[in-house]
Design an enzyme around this catalytic site. Structure first.
Site, PDB file in Angstrom:
ATOM      1  N   GLU A  62       4.063  32.183   9.572  1.00  0.00           N
ATOM      2  CA  GLU A  62       2.677  32.178  10.055  1.00  0.00           C
ATOM      3  C   GLU A  62       1.879  31.035   9.424  1.00  0.00           C
ATOM      4  OE1 GLU A  62       2.294  37.006  10.905  1.00  0.00           O
ATOM      5  OE2 GLU A  62       1.508  36.144   9.061  1.00  0.00           O
ATOM      6  N   ASP A 102      -1.419  33.731  11.957  1.00  0.00           N
ATOM      7  CA  ASP A 102      -1.227  34.992  12.667  1.00  0.00           C
ATOM      8  C   ASP A 102      -2.053  35.015  13.951  1.00  0.00           C
ATOM      9  OD1 ASP A 102      -0.437  37.894  12.834  1.00  0.00           O
ATOM     10  OD2 ASP A 102      -2.590  38.154  12.586  1.00  0.00           O
TER      11      ASP A 102
END
Length: 229
Positions: free
Chosen positions: A121, A49
């Site tokens: 992610e 992320d």
């Protein structure tokens, strides 16, 4: 470690061959099937992320050198949010190689935005740890493709845009009512109505309450903008 045929083919789809295949295996392992000997992808998701955020911030600044922070922020949010990560994951058929527990398998986990977004992610983090920032940077820009250049000038979340429109006109914040839930438990459909206290309303359906609310807000916002015009 030797990768399965599915993960080997997946490497070709994403354009990165892992020097440490164990990182790819971990990135594709959901917590529903993890164990002491088979760690899940949650820590990689956390890292990915942040890597994605840096890549997107740089890309947006390079794409529009005159944009202010106020213009860049909603575009950034649109490009890194879970729904966009899930859309990119579907583009490379990431769901097909996710390792899931039985509970997630029977409830359609391979199609869920949350699981696909988390897996995307985690994959970014795995590439970052395997090949460094340049490899992760290249992966993200390759997979996100034209999304960076084509992100809407006003990329605010539809619910935020509608609320700001209402506040600017001294109306109460919009409300959202669930009108109907249909379909089987593993593939529900929610019908939501967005309402303003000036009497305006719009309806939309989606596979989650959140997406249905966003779609209803988008429809109502478009209706209000048309009336303004």
């Amino acid at each position: 470690m030797k990768l399965s045929a599915e993960l080997t083919a997946f490497q070709t789809r994403i354009g990165h061959v892992f020097a440490r295949p164990d990182l790819l295996v971990r990135a594709m392992t959901h917590s529903s099937i993890s164990s002491a000997s088979r760690p899940d992808n949650q820590r990689l998701e956390f890292l990915g992320d942040r890597v994605l955020g840096l890549v997107m911030a740089e890309a947006l600044m390079a794409e529009d050198k005159a944009a202010s922070e106020g213009q860049l922020a909603p575009r950034y949010n649109a490009l890194v949010r879970k729904e966009t990560c899930a859309a990119v994951a579907r583009q490379i058929d990431l769901g097909a190689v996710l390792k899931l527990g039985k509970s997630e398998m029977v409830t359609g986990g391979r199609r869920k935005d949350a699981l696909l977004g988390d897996g995307m992610e985690a994959l970014i983090a795995a590439v970052y740890l395997d090949g460094g920032f340049e490899a992760a940077h290249a992966l993200v820009l390759r997979l996100w493709g034209d999304r960076v250049a084509q992100v809407e000038e006003d990329a605010r979340d539809p619910k935020t845009a509608l609320q700001e429109w209402a506040q600017a006109r001294r109306l109460q914040p919009p409300t959202y009512a669930l009108l109907k839930r249909s379909g089987p438990d593993h593939a529900p459909v929610f019908l939501i109505e967005a309402q303003l206290d000036n009497g305006a309303r719009a309806q939309a359906s989606a596979g989650s309450k959140r997406h249905a609310e966003q779609a209803a807000a988008k429809a109502l916002f478009a209706q209000m903008e048309k009336n303004d015009g």
